[in-house]
Structures are given as C-alpha cells and as structure tokens.
Design an enzyme around this catalytic site. Structure first.
Site, PDB file in Angstrom:
ATOM      1  N   CYS A   3      80.542  55.887   3.567  1.00 16.47           N
ATOM      2  CA  CYS A   3      81.709  55.156   3.052  1.00 16.47           C
ATOM      3  C   CYS A   3      82.944  55.624   3.810  1.00 16.47           C
ATOM      4  O   CYS A   3      82.837  56.104   4.946  1.00 16.47           O
ATOM      5  CB  CYS A   3      81.838  55.302   1.543  1.00 16.47           C
ATOM      6  SG  CYS A   3      82.160  56.977   0.956  1.00 16.47           S
ATOM      7  N   ARG A   9      81.722  56.522  -3.176  1.00 14.31           N
ATOM      8  CA  ARG A   9      80.523  55.692  -3.047  1.00 14.31           C
ATOM      9  C   ARG A   9      79.348  56.384  -2.365  1.00 14.31           C
ATOM     10  O   ARG A   9      78.230  56.358  -2.889  1.00 14.31           O
ATOM     11  CB  ARG A   9      80.872  54.389  -2.277  1.00 14.31           C
ATOM     12  CG  ARG A   9      81.780  53.465  -3.061  1.00 14.31           C
ATOM     13  CD  ARG A   9      82.387  52.409  -2.159  1.00 14.31           C
ATOM     14  NE  ARG A   9      83.341  52.997  -1.203  1.00 14.31           N
ATOM     15  CZ  ARG A   9      83.986  52.318  -0.276  1.00 14.31           C
ATOM     16  NH1 ARG A   9      83.775  51.017  -0.151  1.00 14.31           N
ATOM     17  NH2 ARG A   9      84.848  52.924   0.521  1.00 14.31           N
ATOM     18  N   ASP A 119      85.491  49.686  -3.020  1.00 14.96           N
ATOM     19  CA  ASP A 119      86.014  51.043  -3.134  1.00 14.96           C
ATOM     20  C   ASP A 119      86.560  51.263  -4.559  1.00 14.96           C
ATOM     21  O   ASP A 119      87.509  50.599  -4.966  1.00 14.96           O
ATOM     22  CB  ASP A 119      87.139  51.178  -2.109  1.00 14.96           C
ATOM     23  CG  ASP A 119      87.741  52.556  -2.086  1.00 14.96           C
ATOM     24  OD1 ASP A 119      87.356  53.396  -2.921  1.00 14.96           O
ATOM     25  OD2 ASP A 119      88.605  52.785  -1.219  1.00 14.96           O
TER      26      ASP A 119
HETATM   27  P1  4NP Z   1      85.034  56.394  -0.906  1.00 11.72           P
HETATM   28  O1  4NP Z   1      86.431  56.163  -1.655  1.00 11.72           O
HETATM   29  O2  4NP Z   1      85.196  55.814   0.485  1.00 11.72           O
HETATM   30  O3  4NP Z   1      84.081  55.631  -1.722  1.00 11.72           O
HETATM   31  O4  4NP Z   1      84.788  57.886  -0.891  1.00 11.72           O
HETATM   32  C1  4NP Z   1      87.662  56.562  -1.129  1.00 11.72           C
HETATM   33  C2  4NP Z   1      88.118  57.822  -1.366  1.00 11.72           C
HETATM   34  C3  4NP Z   1      89.355  58.201  -0.891  1.00 11.72           C
HETATM   35  C4  4NP Z   1      90.124  57.315  -0.177  1.00 11.72           C
HETATM   36  C5  4NP Z   1      89.656  56.046   0.067  1.00 11.72           C
HETATM   37  C6  4NP Z   1      88.422  55.667  -0.400  1.00 11.72           C
HETATM   38  N1  4NP Z   1      91.401  57.708   0.279  1.00 11.72           N
HETATM   39  O5  4NP Z   1      92.110  56.843   0.822  1.00 11.72           O
HETATM   40  O6  4NP Z   1      91.786  58.866   0.124  1.00 11.72           O
END
Ligand code: 4NP
Length: 151
Positions: A3, A9, A119
């Site tokens: 991800c 995710r 997300d």
């Molecule tokens: P992930 O979610 O890609 O599912 O781990 C996110 C976690 C943090 C961020 C973006 C998506 N962020 O911008 O910090």
C-alpha cells in the site's frame, strides 16, 4: 502486499494472509510494505491492529518498510491495494518478468475490475471494517490458488 504507508491496508493484508497460510497449511510466505517512506519502522495503525484483533489476529509485531526493487526478486506475486500504488510499483520494474508479478489485489475477486481497496487512514473506524472485508475475500482467493499449486 503493498500500500502507500504500510501501516493500514498492507499490514492488514499480511496479517489476514498469514492466518490463511496457517489455516490451509500453505507452503508460502507473505510480507508487506509501502511505496512511501513516511512510516518506516512504525507499528501498524492502532485501528488496523484493533480490527484484526476482533478476528483473533495479532499484527503488533509488524513494522513499516518501503518497497524496494529487490522485492521483485524475493517474491512471486506483488499485490497492490490501489491504482496509485500500482503505478508507483510499475515505475520500478526492470523487465517484463517483474511487471507480470504485479497486480491489483481486488482483481482476485473481480477479474479486471480495477477496484481499489480505499485508503482508510483519514476516515472513520467503519473504513477499517470495509478494508477487512475486502482483504478477507481477496486473500481467501489467493489462498485457494496457492493450495492448488501446492498440490
Ligand atoms: P496505508 O494508509 O497506505 O493503507 O498504510 C496510509 C497511511 C498513511 C498515509 C497514507 C495512507 N499518510 O499519508 O501518512
């Protein structure tokens, strides 16, 4: 499992897949990472850990890392959560063999559907439930596929 941040995710996908590897006694291993480096070294988001805990899975041991080109050599399949991360990973392919390893994880359930696992980071707790349900379906398909090749 790939991800963006490797705190929501993809660690959930890793945890659910890990439990299916155990359940079906698959000869397989799973790992996860993010295409961005913001959360390297961090534990999964507490909402992600809580959602898996509801289903008896513990992912508190996982730690954020960033995708690297070496992952194309280490893994047979690279499942990305959404189209943004699909593009991020494709930018790093070295050859056709690398490219063929990469696919959108929900295509396991809806072939060629190009459906994103959204997300959940900036939304409410309900988002993590949707993430769980989608990833449970997708990893079940992946497990069944591996079960066939392990036979
Ligand atoms: P992930 O979610 O890609 O599912 O781990 C996110 C976690 C943090 C961020 C973006 C998506 N962020 O911008 O910090």
């Amino acid at each position: 499992m790939v991800c963006l941040g490797n705190i929501c995710r993809s660690p959930m996908a890793e945890g659910i897949m890990r439990s299916k590897i155990e359940k079906y006694k698959l000869q397989a291993e799973v790992d996860s990472c993010g295409t961005a480096a913001y959360h390297v070294g961090e534990q999964p988001d507490r909402r992600a850990m809580a959602k898996l805990q509801e289903h008896g899975m513990d992912i508190s041991d996982l730690s954020g890392r960033q995708f690297e080109q070496n992952d194309f050599d280490r893994f047979d399949m690279i499942y990305v959560m959404d189209s943004q991360n699909y593009r991020n990973v494709l930018r790093l392919v070295r050859n056709e063999n690398d490219r063929q390893k990469v696919s959108m994880i929900m295509n396991e359930v809806y072939p060629n559907g190009q459906i994103d696992v959204a997300d959940p980071y900036f939304g409410g707790a309900g988002g993590f439930n949707d993430t769980y349900q989608m990833l449970d379906k997708a990893t079940e398909k992946i497990a069944k596929k591996i079960l066939k090749t392990n036979d």
